[in-house]
Scaffold this motif. Structure first.
Motif, mmCIF file in Angstrom:
data_model
loop_
_atom_site.group_PDB
_atom_site.id
_atom_site.type_symbol
_atom_site.label_atom_id
_atom_site.label_comp_id
_atom_site.label_asym_id
_atom_site.label_seq_id
_atom_site.Cartn_x
_atom_site.Cartn_y
_atom_site.Cartn_z
ATOM 1 N N ASN A 253 0.853 -1.101 0.049
ATOM 2 C CA ASN A 253 0.108 0.129 0.013
ATOM 3 C C ASN A 253 1.021 1.203 -0.247
ATOM 4 O O ASN A 253 1.265 1.755 1.209
ATOM 5 C CB ASN A 253 -0.852 -0.060 1.247
ATOM 6 N N TYR B 21 -0.768 -6.790 -4.126
ATOM 7 C CA TYR B 21 -0.626 -7.909 -3.193
ATOM 8 C C TYR B 21 0.819 -8.876 -2.964
ATOM 9 O O TYR B 21 0.549 -9.686 -2.484
ATOM 10 C CB TYR B 21 -1.649 -8.946 -3.977
ATOM 11 N N LEU C 19 -8.370 -10.438 -0.874
ATOM 12 C CA LEU C 19 -7.609 -9.759 0.186
ATOM 13 C C LEU C 19 -6.700 -10.644 0.726
ATOM 14 O O LEU C 19 -6.586 -12.082 0.159
ATOM 15 C CB LEU C 19 -8.266 -9.183 1.343
ATOM 16 N N ASP D 237 -7.908 -7.275 6.482
ATOM 17 C CA ASP D 237 -6.688 -7.540 5.451
ATOM 18 C C ASP D 237 -5.445 -7.444 6.256
ATOM 19 O O ASP D 237 -5.074 -6.292 6.647
ATOM 20 C CB ASP D 237 -6.850 -6.500 4.186
ATOM 21 N N GLU E 96 -3.170 -1.882 5.737
ATOM 22 C CA GLU E 96 -4.195 -2.234 4.938
ATOM 23 C C GLU E 96 -5.540 -2.152 5.738
ATOM 24 O O GLU E 96 -5.574 -1.273 6.749
ATOM 25 C CB GLU E 96 -4.188 -3.923 4.676
ATOM 26 N N TYR E 97 -6.733 -2.364 5.067
ATOM 27 C CA TYR E 97 -7.862 -1.932 5.490
ATOM 28 C C TYR E 97 -8.906 -3.001 6.188
ATOM 29 O O TYR E 97 -8.621 -4.152 6.196
ATOM 30 C CB TYR E 97 -8.696 -1.483 4.301
ATOM 31 N N ARG F 26 -7.943 -4.429 -3.050
ATOM 32 C CA ARG F 26 -7.084 -3.176 -2.613
ATOM 33 C C ARG F 26 -6.764 -2.047 -3.437
ATOM 34 O O ARG F 26 -6.873 -1.099 -2.796
ATOM 35 C CB ARG F 26 -5.676 -3.998 -2.390
ATOM 36 N N ARG G 172 -5.624 3.265 6.575
ATOM 37 C CA ARG G 172 -4.486 2.301 6.591
ATOM 38 C C ARG G 172 -4.593 1.879 8.250
ATOM 39 O O ARG G 172 -4.239 2.885 9.100
ATOM 40 C CB ARG G 172 -3.301 2.766 6.065
#
Length: 689
Positions: free
Chosen positions: A39, A306, A362, A383, A388-389, A461, A471
């Protein structure tokens, strides 16, 4: 069972993230912490959200009495101190308040101290026993476990390796049940004698040791002990890295994935549906692929996001030597067939398992289900990677308790959301604020410009990046408390917080205190090393709503460290806790937490903590797992009589080999065997009390 407590080869050699070895990081997640974060957006990080709040270092030193005196009694009682969601934000312990008297659910078990023993250490008055271990025969024709005579065919009929998510489902006879378990990854160095099998055989056995197991259980008398049951054998099942799965939802029509995907691996946590199926999250799938030459350019953006390799490389397992689909030069689309939530019906061993594409692709920690106020289904998923989210899916259709089969398609139609957290910035001494669930796509319409429904679900993503969610610090297990209606999120850690990731009100810790050994001094290091547990209250206690209030319930670590916080409870009375991974609840709504990667010098374990009343935030260690192991689960039985714990990768240190192990738990052989144990009280009363 052996009473062996400590092995002479135990050392700190090879540990990197607390109790985690380099080997664990390589096999479990392909050393994702050593690679650039996928990310790279400038989206706000949870640490930046938390930074907007006033420093609470002085407040963190206070106990509950000090907080109440400072006018922050809401933190002690469970009332949000700054809920800006109108009228719908709770003013008691949850929807309708905390039922019954708080003392009925009191957690009075003795505290297990931090230790480095090579056993499961449990409170006084409790017992424990292994339920299922790697290699146990569970299908007809399975041979007895023998590491010197292991074959892929034998392993496909035996209990898999490195058990993670664990669920126990009832049968008609209340003394019978079905155990469903994930098998996340393998460690062939610990599994087999050195040089015993060639590379192809090791790869085939490893593929058969991944996936999931379904095992029939029976209760021993009227106690909380469970064991395998030969009369429930007909339900037993093994799912491996080669089992055919049906792909459901909008992605099934996309040529990148198609209607059938082979196998599941990297399975971490999961969930259970109201209709009695089990969900499993495919997490670190990126570490299973090789690249013999190059990957076509059209895949690069997706693969990079990823952490999937695009240049010539070999994974630790080299499965491509026995199956070309693991060579992305030859079959790049295979990467898109993994990273999903899978659904298995344990009551029908002949049913085809499903990959539910509407929950997005994810590195899923798991997926947990709740029912919305109007009867629909909501599924939460994290995730699990730095930055990540957090996601939520809400179904279009409603759950029908009278028609099990009708519910099977609920996870294929609905809307997928991603979470944005906003700090309130108030000088209330708390890390808290509001948030919103931002829609990404329904099964019929994408809400991300330039991306189709299938694009959003395959490259979730990338789709989420564009709507600027928050994040997070490795969002792992997310569970809704069945008593107070709140949602609890385990944020395991982020060593780069404050460096590569700015702090914010929801991710406030830029420096943490750790220990290099059990009795060593606390040492300050950069980043969020010990993790958080976040408490989330959705508008009207309704999982279908898109607004929520949040607060950091626990800032984990050593209680003597200034940055830690335990729901407002007196810090001098709590157990040290580091790296929360999975969460569960008992019948009174008390939170149970398992840890992974403890950086305080001791073994990982399971901890209990009330979430309401005067004991809110009183963290107590319930058990510790053997040396080198991760505590997975936990699972509390419906009658509160049993705690199930999945002991993953015991003795996995860099200096360990099959011939020279650093753990031999569960002490049935001279080498370690990952296994699931049950823990119960000798007097058969409810656990924890």
């Amino acid at each position: 069972m052996s009473t062996r407590k400590l092995l002479p080869l135990i050392s700190q050699i090879g540990t990197r993230h607390g109790s985690r070895a380099f080997r664990t990081c390589e096999l479990k997640c392909a050393n994702q912490c050593d690679h650039p974060e996928p990310n790279t957006t400038g989206n706000e990080h949870i640490q930046a959200v938390l930074r907007n709040a006033m420093s609470r270092r002085g407040v963190l030193k206070a106990g509950a009495a000090g907080l109440a005196a400072a006018g922050v009694a809401g933190l002690v009682s469970g009332t949000p101190a700054a809920a800006t969601l109108p009228a719908t934000a709770p003013t008691t312990g949850g929807a309708g308040g905390w039922p019954g008297r708080p003392e009925r659910g009191a957690l009075t078990h003795s505290v297990v101290p931090p230790n480095r023993r090579d056993d499961i250490v449990i409170p006084r008055g409790y017992e424990q026993a292994v339920v299922a271990a790697w290699g146990d025969p569970i299908l007809p024709g399975a041979p007895r476990f023998d590491v010197n005579k292991q074959t892929p065919e034998a392993q496909a009929k035996q209990f898999g390796y490195n058990n993670d998510y664990t669920m126990v489902l009832p049968l008609r006879d209340e003394r019978k049940a079905l155990l469903v378990c994930n098998h996340e990854y393998t460690d062939e160095v610990l599994m087999f004698p050195t040089g015993k099998y060639d590379a192809k055989t090791r790869a085939k056995i490893g593929m058969a040791a991944h996936g999931m197991s379904v095992v029939g259980l029976e209760r021993v008398g009227r106690s909380g002990r469970w064991r395998q049951d030969k009369w429930s054998f007909r339900y037993n099942r093994r799912i491996t890295a080669s089992t055919p799965f049906e792909v459901t939802g909008p992605v099934a029509a996309d040529p990148r994935v198609g209607k059938v995907a082979l196998g599941t691996f990297g399975n971490c946590a999961g969930g259970v549906t109201p209709w009695g199926t089990v969900l499993s999250g495919e997490e670190n799938f990126q570490g299973y692929f090789d690249v013999s030459d190059t990957v076509a350019p059209e895949h690069h953006a997706s693969f990079k996001r990823y952490g999937v390799p695009t240049t010539k490389t070999k994974s630790a397992r080299e499965w491509s030597i026995v199956d070309a689909r693991f060579d992305l030069t030859k079959t790049p689309n295979e990467a898109y067939r993994h990273g999903w939530i899978v659904e298995v019906d344990p009551y029908d061993p002949h049913s085809k398992p499903k990959k539910r594409s509407m929950l997005g692709r994810l590195k899923h920690e798991g997926a947990t289900i709740t029912i919305t106020a109007d009867g629909r289904i909501a599924a939460y998923t994290g995730d699990d990677e730095r930055g990540e989210y957090v996601y939520k899916f809400v179904s279009t259709g409603k759950y029908d308790p009278k028609d099990r089969k009708k519910n099977f398609g609920l996870l294929d139609h609905g809307t997928l959301y991603v979470a944005k957290f906003t700090g309130d910035g108030a000088s209330d001494g708390l890390y808290d604020g509001t948030g919103e669930w931002i829609p990404l796509t329904s099964d019929k319409e994408s809400f991300v410009p330039g991306m189709s429904v299938a694009d959003v679900l395959i490259n979730t993503r990338l789709a989420a990046d564009s709507v600027k969610p928050t994040r997070m610090d490795r969002p792992e297990d997310i569970e809704r408390n069945p008593v107070n209606g709140r949602v609890y999120v385990a944020l395991t850690n982020n060593s780069d917080r404050g460096n590569k990731f700015a702090v914010d009100e929801a991710n406030p810790i830029a420096k943490s205190h750790v220990r290099e050994s059990l009795n060593g001094p606390l040492v300050e290091k950069s980043g969020n090393r010990n993790g958080y547990v976040l408490e989330l209250t959705e508008e009207g206690d309704d999982a279908a709503k898109t607004g929520f209030f949040w607060t950091l319930f626990l800032v984990c670590g050593d209680p003597s460290a200034q940055e830690t916080y335990f729901g407002g409870y007196d810090k001098s009375k709590v157990s040290p806790i580091s790296c929360p991974d999975n969460v569960a609840f008992d019948g009174h709504g008390n939170l149970w937490i398992s840890t992974d990667g403890n950086v305080l010098g001791s073994n990982d374990g399971i901890f209990t903590v009330p979430v309401a009343g005067p004991e809110r935030g009183h963290v107590k260690q319930f058990l510790s797992v053997p040396f080198g192991a991760e505590a997975c689960g936990p699972l509390i039985s419906d009658d509160d009589k049993t705690v199930f714990v999945a002991v993953q990768h015991p003795g996995e240190t860099d200096d360990a080999t099959f011939e020279r192990p650093t753990s031999t738990w569960p002490h049935t052989h001279p080498f370690p065997r990952p296994a699931i144990s049950c823990v119960w009280r000798r007097d058969n009363a409810r656990v924890g009390s």
